[in-house]
Design an enzyme around this catalytic site. Structure first.
Site, PDB file in Angstrom:
ATOM      1  N   ARG A  97     -88.479  34.645   6.388  1.00 40.32           N
ATOM      2  CA  ARG A  97     -88.737  33.841   5.229  1.00 40.32           C
ATOM      3  C   ARG A  97     -89.936  32.640   5.338  1.00 40.32           C
ATOM      4  O   ARG A  97     -90.490  32.249   4.554  1.00 40.32           O
ATOM      5  CB  ARG A  97     -87.449  33.232   4.671  1.00 40.32           C
ATOM      6  CG  ARG A  97     -86.629  33.948   3.654  1.00 40.32           C
ATOM      7  CD  ARG A  97     -85.834  33.137   2.947  1.00 40.32           C
ATOM      8  NE  ARG A  97     -84.775  32.365   3.598  1.00 40.32           N
ATOM      9  CZ  ARG A  97     -83.626  32.731   4.017  1.00 40.32           C
ATOM     10  NH1 ARG A  97     -83.508  34.036   3.884  1.00 40.32           N
ATOM     11  NH2 ARG A  97     -82.937  32.071   4.814  1.00 40.32           N
ATOM     12  N   HIS A 124     -83.355  37.536   8.642  1.00 36.99           N
ATOM     13  CA  HIS A 124     -83.725  37.261   7.291  1.00 36.99           C
ATOM     14  C   HIS A 124     -84.536  35.840   7.271  1.00 36.99           C
ATOM     15  O   HIS A 124     -85.579  35.563   6.714  1.00 36.99           O
ATOM     16  CB  HIS A 124     -82.628  37.292   6.282  1.00 36.99           C
ATOM     17  CG  HIS A 124     -82.416  38.737   5.703  1.00 36.99           C
ATOM     18  ND1 HIS A 124     -81.616  38.977   4.861  1.00 36.99           N
ATOM     19  CD2 HIS A 124     -83.247  39.649   5.788  1.00 36.99           C
ATOM     20  CE1 HIS A 124     -81.757  40.147   4.468  1.00 36.99           C
ATOM     21  NE2 HIS A 124     -82.771  40.728   4.853  1.00 36.99           N
ATOM     22  N   GLY A 167     -86.226  47.188   1.120  1.00 42.88           N
ATOM     23  CA  GLY A 167     -87.356  45.961   0.770  1.00 42.88           C
ATOM     24  C   GLY A 167     -86.935  45.155  -0.348  1.00 42.88           C
ATOM     25  O   GLY A 167     -88.063  44.563  -0.806  1.00 42.88           O
TER      26      GLY A 167
END
Lengths: 181, 181, 181
Positions: C60, C56, C20
């Protein structure tokens, strides 16, 4: 010594191999003063594993009732985490390993586990391994395993009341229950 | 900066590879103001190892007396941890590796080590590796090694006055000496 | 929630795989209220890597400007860590891997990176892996990688204003900025 886990609370105990995490988790359950249930996720496939399981069982002594739950942890928690019972789940890493070997939908099964934890009426202490702090493994299966383990630890930590990292037998609290006001 | 290790105290400094644990441990010994003894457990079997040992020795400078103790750590501690001397043992991981290669009784030798630590009249700072936070190793020898290392770290931590985990050169105290009353 | 990273500050976020750490680092940058720049060091050599990068980027959302800097991180920081911008570097481990594959002088390039961090006029949050807490790797390349990673983490930590270890999504501060007096 560890303070007792209150009723209905969820505690996650993390640590590396032979970090003392199981013993610390057992101490939390024992300190609760409730009837102790040991939910074992281990499946013995070979002699090394059988020896580890037997050694763990011997070190606990007779005050524990042992329930085997290599796959359906949610059902075991629903059945055992009742009033007057304190449950240890030892451990999430073997449960994850069993689920991967069975080609299960890990995210779905983890979701069922989280729901059972939220429903629990007695304290549940879950033991899990930290496996992501070494070098990147060579093989894709090991990389997938540590990704799953990392995500699972994060999800359980997010709903847990307490999260403790154990290093060399010593606890380091990462998350503590809010003080009752 | 680290506070000095008092006389007769035992400090365990844990950390991963290249975590800065040796430098932190050396800082504790230097801050004691006592005569510094470096108990080296490394055995150089190849060029890579020889280069590491030489680099470590160079980085310490000339203010240390170096004693080699690849196997009999208890005797080295008895001989060196005297009044007016502060001892670093660097490191328990190499000592364990040497003992396993010699097919020694690890639990017995660890017991002798613990007894010597309890007898020590000057401060002893022991450096050890955290090796259990990666993925489960493929081969049985590596698994046995990390089990032994984990147990050894727990046993030393249990009798230590202070246990510190070093991450990226920064200390995180897991156990601190009780305040003098 | 994490407190915002102030202007010109350097934060190092450490953690194992799937700990994390990236999400925590992104939270720091978002909390700054400045324009967000994502400096990506990943190079996609295969489908596994491409999938990770895409996942990823999706997680975001669109509020980030992405800059690719697989090799020249110092230049990217000089260009992007300006007033009114907050920069995340994700991650130093991939950057180190790229540099090793290019047979670069790691110590020299790490020095250039440190100089750029000291020059930065906006906050920079760097993500890096803890890779040294597993068993010693079998092959020399992996051992060299973890040595380089450990040294790099130590060097960045030494100049950082804040260093945080993330375990199971939870932060553990190893170094905090001094209180303004």
């Amino acid at each position: 010594m560890p303070s007792p886990a209150p009723r209905g609370s969820v505690t996650l105990v993390l640590g590396g191999a032979r970090s003392g995490k199981s013993r610390f988790a057992e101490g939390l359950v024992t300190a609760s003063g409730l009837e102790r249930v040991y939910v074992a996720t281990a499946q013995a496939f070979d002699d090394e594993m059988r020896a580890r399981i037997a050694a763990h069982r011997d070190s606990r002594g007779g005050a524990w009732r042992t329930v085997d739950a290599p796959r359906d942890l949610a059902a075991a928690i629903d059945a055992e985490a009742t009033e007057n019972h304190a449950v240890i789940v030892d451990c999430l890493t073997l449960w994850l390993s069993n689920a991967l070997l069975a080609d299960a939908d890990i995210e779905h099964e983890a979701g069922l586990l989280l729901e059972a934890l939220v429903r629990a009426r007695g304290p549940v202490v879950l033991v899990s391994n930290e496996v992501g702090s070494g070098i990147v493994p060579d093989n894709a299966l090991a990389r997938a395993f540590r990704d799953h383990q990392g995500r699972l630890n994060q999800r359980v930590a997010a709903i847990a009341d307490r999260v403790t990292l154990v290093v060399a037998g010593l606890p380091l609290d990462l998350k503590l229950p809010k003080e009752p006001s």
